[in-house]
Write an enzyme that holds these catalytic residues in place. Structure first.
Site: not given
Ligand SMILES: *Cc1c(COP(=O)(O)O)cnc(C)c1O
Length: 412
Positions: A148, A233, A262
């Site tokens: 994700f 990520d 986040k």
């Molecule tokens: C939430 C998330 C994203 C996307 O972040 P947004 O601010 O919602 O665009 C990308 N990578 C990971 C691992 C996430 O948990």
């Protein structure tokens, strides 16, 4: 006046209202929140809930952290948005702090997680063409199954989740998928055209999946051997969530690129970043990439303060210690509905037997006991509270879960 205008104060009415004007791209837990303070949330009727979700880990500092609110207010009265058409005195100190904490050299600030992932994809491809010498338009990025990374068209192009992609094509090409945690599959997938392996060090939205110990270290070695960038990520796993400042520290490695988001915004603003080396980030030239709001003074000030508080108040240590405690307490729950409890730091998945009940039902029952969480897929109840949470509040959450599970058992 003959009849009273319909009241919009009751939660039920508000949910109907929202469903009429807001696109139904989420299925919210049926609670209407109006106020937050620390680990607590309050609904329209003033009922109090413990937040065990913290906005998908964006609210590690708790709701409306007073120092962050003060920083926000002070800066809001000073300078908010400049765009990067100009320098601002707020930006460099924030980015320097990110470099100091991560061990990397340079930052490209963005706003949302998905934008920072997009930035990483662009950086990796440019590095592939200009440094590695891959023929133009042939670069490949390897990703993991069940990844994700956000919701933009390019990012969903390499998702394995059909619901994320259905009727959103044509999609972006140049991505290849391997099973998560499988070092041999990764080695087989690498070719002379591979510029990067982009991966979450632990998979969040997939259900808090922890890879085998040693995997990430082997990934680092493999990427070095084949001249492939390792891009992590850590939008969700970063900044203490898993019990280390960054999840890559569990394996003592350093990635070539790191994606943050986040919690970087202190639970107040959307702030994200692609963090990397000078060699890689200097491949972006003026005009090659940008965002009107990215790196604005308001975000930079709040982001810097969020990082300072995280260090000063030992969020990482709290996450590690309290996370162990939470997992142990959850493992003592003798519920026939639970198949496993797993996690890292204050990031815990309680897996519910899909033969017995959907995780959604457990989350709704949990709400009735004053605790908010959200299911991930159909089988996982996610417990990821603000990192400021205290032990007795975790006890409250565990007790509520115990009662919620009993409620669900009696219904099935
Ligand atoms: C939430 C998330 C994203 C996307 O972040 P947004 O601010 O919602 O665009 C990308 N990578 C990971 C691992 C996430 O948990």
């Amino acid at each position: 006046m003959t009849a009273l205008a319909p009241s919009r104060t009751a939660s039920q009415d508000y949910m109907t209202f929202e469903s009429q004007v807001c696109a139904p791209n989420y299925l919210p837990i049926p609670v209407v929140l109006e106020r937050g303070e620390g680990v607590w949330l309050y609904d329209k009727e003033g009922r109090k809930y413990l937040d065990m979700m913290s906005a998908y880990s964006a609210v590690s500092h708790g709701h409306c952290h007073p120092e962050l609110v003060k920083e926000l207010r002070d800066q809001a009265q000073t300078l908010c948005i400049t765009s990067r058409a100009f320098y601002s005195s707020a930006l460099a100190p924030f980015l320097q702090k990110i470099c100091d904490m991560s061990g990397l050299e340079m930052v490209l600030p963005m706003n949302t997680g998905a934008e920072a992932v997009e930035t990483a994809v662009k950086a990796a491809r440019r590095w592939g063409y200009e440094i590695k010498g891959i023929p133009d338009n042939q670069a490949e990025i390897i990703v993991a199954h069940n990844n994700f990374h956000g919701r933009t068209t390019t990012v969903i192009s390499f998702s394995s989740e059909e619901a994320y992609k259905h009727h959103f094509g044509p999609l972006t090409t140049g991505f290849k998928e391997v099973p998560f945690g499988d070092i041999d599959a990764l080695e087989k997938a690498i070719t002379a055209r591979t510029c990067a392996f982009l991966v979450e060090p632990m998979q969040g939205e997939a259900g808090i999946l922890i890879p085998p110990v040693g995997w990430l270290k082997k990934v680092r070695e493999l990427c070095d051997r084949h001249n492939v960038l390792l891009i992590l990520d850590e939008v969700q796993t970063g900044l203490g969530r898993t019990g280390k400042l960054f999840a890559f520290q569990h394996e003592g490695i350093l990635p070539d690129g790191l994606i943050l988001g986040k919690a970087l915004g202190g639970g107040i603003l959307p702030v994200s970043a692609f963090v990397s080396t000078r060699e890689i980030l200097n491949l972006f030239k003026p005009g090659s990439h940008g965002s009107t709001f990215a790196g604005n003074p308001l975000s930079a000030k709040v982001g810097l303060k969020a990082l300072e508080i995280l260090e000063r108040d030992n969020y990482v240590q709290r996450s590690a210690e309290l996370g162990n405690y939470l997992q142990n307490e959850l493992k003592k729950l003798q519920s026939p509905l639970i198949t496993t409890v797993r996690g890292s730091g204050l990031w815990v998945a309680v897996e519910i037997d899909p033969q017995k009940a959907p995780a959604r039902l457990v989350c709704e029952a949990l709400m009735a006991h004053g605790v908010l969480s959200k299911e991930t897929h159909d089988t996982v109840v996610r417990l990821a509270p603000p990192l400021i949470i205290e032990k007795k509040q975790l006890d409250f959450a565990v007790q509520a879960l115990k009662e919620a599970l009993q409620d669900v058992e009696s219904q099935i």
